[in-house]
Design a protein around this motif. Structure first.
Motif, short mmCIF file in Angstrom:
data_model
loop_
_atom_site.label_atom_id
_atom_site.label_comp_id
_atom_site.label_asym_id
_atom_site.label_seq_id
_atom_site.Cartn_x
_atom_site.Cartn_y
_atom_site.Cartn_z
N ARG A 1 -9.71 3.35 -2.15
CA ARG A 1 -9.06 3.34 -0.83
C ARG A 1 -10.05 3.10 0.30
O ARG A 1 -9.67 3.20 1.46
CB ARG A 1 -8.39 4.68 -0.58
CG ARG A 1 -7.38 5.09 -1.60
CD ARG A 1 -6.04 4.48 -1.30
NE ARG A 1 -5.00 5.11 -2.09
CZ ARG A 1 -3.72 5.02 -1.81
NH1 ARG A 1 -3.33 4.35 -0.75
NH2 ARG A 1 -2.84 5.57 -2.57
N ALA B 1 -3.27 4.60 4.26
CA ALA B 1 -3.71 4.12 2.95
C ALA B 1 -5.13 3.56 3.01
O ALA B 1 -5.59 2.95 2.05
CB ALA B 1 -2.74 3.05 2.45
N CYS C 1 -1.12 3.09 8.50
CA CYS C 1 -0.82 2.84 7.08
C CYS C 1 -1.01 4.07 6.20
O CYS C 1 -0.39 4.18 5.15
CB CYS C 1 -1.69 1.70 6.56
SG CYS C 1 -3.45 2.16 6.37
N GLY D 1 -6.22 1.08 4.90
CA GLY D 1 -6.31 -0.37 5.09
C GLY D 1 -6.30 -0.87 6.52
O GLY D 1 -6.93 -1.87 6.83
N ALA E 1 0.84 -1.20 0.00
CA ALA E 1 0.00 0.00 0.00
C ALA E 1 0.87 1.25 0.00
O ALA E 1 1.95 1.26 0.60
CB ALA E 1 -0.89 -0.01 1.23
#
Ligand code: FES
Length: 386
Positions: free
Chosen positions: A354, A333, A331, A335, A281
């Motif tokens: 995302r 990102a 992260c 996640g 990621a």
């Protein structure tokens, strides 16, 4: 309702009458030693999941133009927790008035981390990474999260042979995986395709070459130079076929988005299952908007309320960092769910591809500020950071 009386039921009742005296006798015979203050299981859990750690930068070295290695130790002198090669940590520091953090893949092997040393390779790109490259020096102190992430080998899911494709600074998780394999801690065999513009821009080349006799096969691919001993161009399907059977391997990709799109196009003809290709990621970037508007972001943290400007081209997490709010994140990102916050009002949009929220989070109005951009004044409730 009628109950059927049975002889054994009466015997049970007789036993019951002795319950209290029996317990009293057992308590009286018990040890008077105080209970232990800590238990082995709890100590192990603390070692594996220490949460945020205070760390000190011990060494910096140049890896390639615009990329340096940073080595850390824990301030309490302890070992870094065990992790899976390929995972990342989130490094947090104070730059000016802002509390900033970024995830970085770990370069050290898990064994090196257990010996108390943890290295990161950081390219000079972006606010915090630029600060690290230009200003950080040995002795500086930071906070570091425990290792996290799904980008690692999984025996039940992945093939015994893996192909890793790295672009530029995306080499870092593969150095850890290669080292871990060489130390005998991973069951896979690894072929690494490492792309860069020129030979000078290859980081960790000496270290990777030294692992050749421990089972690592590295194919260097230069886009802007033609040299003996190096492939020229990009990581194409034809190039992969020269070294591996592309249908019989699991792929790990780490690099810029453009590389992911290119390699995905090359692999399309093999009709691989989704589980055969893993992508690391990347942080959610700023949006490219010509004239971004600025809104007001209201943030509740426990019983405190903060207000700050939030630009529509930056995530809510970035706005909070600019406002010196230590919002939890790892992260960046979408996640890990670590920044999971309650939406209280206002409009927002989530970066394409995302939205890692669970269905229940969507239904009950939770968002991940690391991938959420404001479209109006907005109000959120954020968990307190460690
Ligand atoms: S920091 Fe991981 S989801 Fe937001």
């Amino acid at each position: 309702m009628k109950f059927k009386k049975q002889i054994f039921g009466f015997l049970d009742m007789l036993r019951f009458t002795k319950l209290v005296p029996n317990r009293r006798a057992a308590l009286a015979a018990g040890s008077t030693e105080p209970l232990p203050k800590s238990w082995r299981t709890n100590e192990l859990a603390r070692r594996l999941h220490p949460g945020m750690m205070d760390v000190e930068l011990t060494a910096v070295r140049q890896l390639a133009p615009g990329m340096q290695e940073f080595v850390f130790r824990r301030l309490d002198g302890g070992a870094f927790p065990f992790f899976r090669a390929g995972q990342y940590i989130s490094l947090q520091g104070i730059v000016g008035e802002s509390i900033v953090s970024r995830p970085y893949s770990i370069v050290s092997s898990p064994r090196e981390a257990l010996a108390g040393k943890l290295a990161l390779g950081v390219a000079d790109a972006g606010f915090f990474s630029g600060y690290l490259n230009r200003e950080a020096k040995p002795g500086d102190r930071f906070r570091m999260s425990e290792p996290s992430g799904e980008f690692h080998y999984e025996t039940l899911r992945d093939k015994p042979q893996i192909v890793c494709v790295a672009g530029g600074a995306g080499i870092t998780p593969f150095v850890s995986m290669a080292r871990s394999m060489a130390e005998g801690d991973e069951p896979f065999s690894m072929t690494l395709f490492y792309g860069a513009r020129t030979e000078a821009q290859l980081a960790y080349k000496k270290e990777l070459d030294a692992l050749a006799d421990k089972g690592l096969r590295t194919v260097y691919v230069l886009s802007d130079e033609e040299k003996p001993g190096f492939e020229h161009g990009f990581v194409t399907a034809e190039l992969l076929e020269q070294y591996v059977d592309p249908r019989e391997v699991t792929y790990f990709l780490c690099g810029p988005q453009a590389m992911y799109a290119f390699v995905a196009g090359q692999l399309a003809k093999y009709s691989l299952p989704v589980k055969a290709v893993h992508k690391d990621a990347t942080c959610c970037p700023n949006l490219a908007l010509d004239a971004p508007r600025t809104f007001q972001l209201t943030v509740h943290v426990r019983d405190e309320v903060f207000m700050m400007p939030a630009r529509e081209d930056e995530t809510l997490l970035t706005a909070m960092e600019r406002g010196s709010i230590p919002a939890p994140n790892k992260c960046r990102a979408g996640g890990c769910g670590y920044c999971h916050s309650k939406w209280l009002g206002g409009e927002f949009c989530i970066a394409d591809g995302r939205d890692g929220r669970r269905e229940a989070d969507r239904k009950f109005g939770f968002i991940h500020p690391c991938v959420t951009y404001p479209l109006s004044d907005i109000e959120i409730d954020v968990p307190a950071s460690e």
